[in-house]
Design a protein around this motif. Structure first.
Motif, short mmCIF file in Angstrom:
data_model
loop_
_atom_site.label_atom_id
_atom_site.label_comp_id
_atom_site.label_asym_id
_atom_site.label_seq_id
_atom_site.Cartn_x
_atom_site.Cartn_y
_atom_site.Cartn_z
N VAL A 46 0.82 -1.21 0.00
CA VAL A 46 0.00 0.00 0.00
C VAL A 46 0.86 1.27 0.00
O VAL A 46 0.57 2.23 -0.73
CB VAL A 46 -0.95 0.00 1.22
N LEU A 85 -4.34 1.49 7.56
CA LEU A 85 -4.62 0.87 6.26
C LEU A 85 -6.06 1.10 5.83
O LEU A 85 -6.34 1.30 4.64
CB LEU A 85 -4.32 -0.63 6.32
N ASN A 86 -6.96 1.09 6.79
CA ASN A 86 -8.37 1.35 6.49
C ASN A 86 -8.55 2.69 5.80
O ASN A 86 -9.41 2.85 4.93
CB ASN A 86 -9.17 1.30 7.80
N VAL A 89 -6.42 3.01 1.89
CA VAL A 89 -7.02 2.46 0.67
C VAL A 89 -7.99 3.44 0.01
O VAL A 89 -8.41 3.23 -1.13
CB VAL A 89 -7.71 1.10 0.94
N GLU A 92 -7.42 4.70 -3.59
CA GLU A 92 -7.89 4.05 -4.81
C GLU A 92 -8.89 4.91 -5.57
O GLU A 92 -9.02 4.77 -6.79
CB GLU A 92 -8.55 2.71 -4.47
N VAL A 224 -13.79 0.05 -0.77
CA VAL A 224 -12.41 0.11 -1.25
C VAL A 224 -11.56 -0.81 -0.38
O VAL A 224 -11.89 -1.11 0.76
CB VAL A 224 -11.86 1.54 -1.22
N GLY A 225 -10.46 -1.26 -0.97
CA GLY A 225 -9.58 -2.18 -0.26
C GLY A 225 -9.95 -3.63 -0.46
O GLY A 225 -9.35 -4.51 0.18
N THR A 228 -7.32 -6.35 -0.76
CA THR A 228 -6.13 -5.84 -0.06
C THR A 228 -6.28 -6.00 1.44
O THR A 228 -5.37 -6.48 2.12
CB THR A 228 -5.90 -4.36 -0.40
N SER A 232 -13.01 -4.60 3.97
CA SER A 232 -12.92 -3.43 3.10
C SER A 232 -13.46 -2.20 3.81
O SER A 232 -14.19 -2.29 4.80
CB SER A 232 -13.68 -3.68 1.79
N THR A 233 -13.12 -1.03 3.29
CA THR A 233 -13.55 0.25 3.84
C THR A 233 -14.80 0.72 3.12
O THR A 233 -14.86 0.72 1.89
CB THR A 233 -12.43 1.30 3.67
#
Length: 283
Positions: A46, A85-86, A89, A92, A224-225, A228, A232-233
């Motif tokens: 990321v 990380l949340n 992302v 994107e 998103v995410g 990954t 996801s978010t």
């Protein structure tokens, strides 16, 4: 996070990470500090070349962020997955070279993770409280984030001064109120990206009429995410047309707040943060 009362236009909570008393352990009246967990492997993917800076930011959240009351101690073990990380992302969804304002940035979430993941994006961290902007400025200096600017103030005070293509926010306010603060800061055809949880669809459904009045022309819930992150978010995306709405209302609120501030001049301050006049009824 901060549990004190804040003036209208300031975040209700700080990046969804709990209050200063969120943890159970403390020492001498200050929260106990624990090291953050090791970064997951996906963090290198990321953040790329800024991986080391992302690690340092997470360390600062776990240490200075906790002792200053910006992050709840119980959030430290999940700083990477639930917070850093949340938020990262979200990158994107951003066009190349865009301009972004993170409203009610608090401890820098989501603005700093986005800036780390996307060095091409110009990020403004907008935060009304001095002790928070002080932390943000220290982080930006230490990490060498040349694409980040820290700005102290309320969103409605920045109408006509800040104009960006993207507004972001996380755990700041209900969607319709947030849109009233964020949409007036957008350039024509810009978008607001609000990080929300499982209630995103319901919150959006309840806010459609208000979003239309504020100049929203298109809105949806996006994940998103995917692929990954384990979880996801959820993001509510609100796009505006040629004339973003809410500008006049935001300007009126800013003028009213300025008048109230002048009327209450001479009130005490504490730690750089304004102390409310107890005779004034919170809005």
């Amino acid at each position: 996070m901060d549990t004190e009362s804040v003036p209208a236009g300031e975040p209700e909570s700080e990046s969804g990470a709990g209050g200063p008393d969120a943890g159970s352990a403390s020492t001498g009246g200050r929260p106990a500090v624990e090291p953050p967990p090791a970064p997951p492997a996906v963090a290198r993917e990321v953040f790329g070349e800024r991986f080391d800076a992302a690690v340092r930011y997470t360390e600062l959240l776990a240490t200075e962020g906790v002792t200053r009351g910006l992050i709840g101690p119980r959030e430290v073990p999940r700083l990477w997955d639930r917070h850093v990380l949340n938020c990262a992302v979200l990158a994107e969804l951003l066009p190349a070279g865009t301009t972004l304002c993170d409203v009610g940035s608090g401890a820098g979430l989501p603005g700093i993770p986005v800036a780390l993941a996307r060095p091409d994006v110009s990020v403004t961290l907008l935060e009304p409280l001095l002790r928070r902007t002080t932390f943000l400025e220290e982080v930006v200096r230490e990490l060498g984030l040349e694409n980040v600017t820290v700005l102290r103030g309320r969103a409605e005070e920045m109408v006509g001064k800040v104009a960006v293509e993207v507004v972001t926010a996380r755990a700041v306010a209900p969607l319709e109120r947030l849109a009233g603060w964020g949409l007036p800061l957008l350039k024509p055809y810009g978008q607001m990206l609000a990080l929300k949880g499982d209630s995103a669809e319901q919150e959006l459904a309840d806010s459609r009429a208000g979003l239309a009045k504020l100049g929203g022309v298109e809105w949806s819930v996006i994940s998103v995410g995917d692929g990954t992150l384990e979880t996801s978010t959820r993001v509510i995306q609100v796009k505006v047309g040629e004339s973003p709405g809410g500008v006049r209302a935001a300007t009126r609120r800013a003028k009213a707040a300025a008048r109230a501030g002048r009327a209450g001049a001479g009130g005490a301050t504490r730690g750089g943060d304004r102390v409310r006049n107890p005779r004034r009824r919170p809005r």
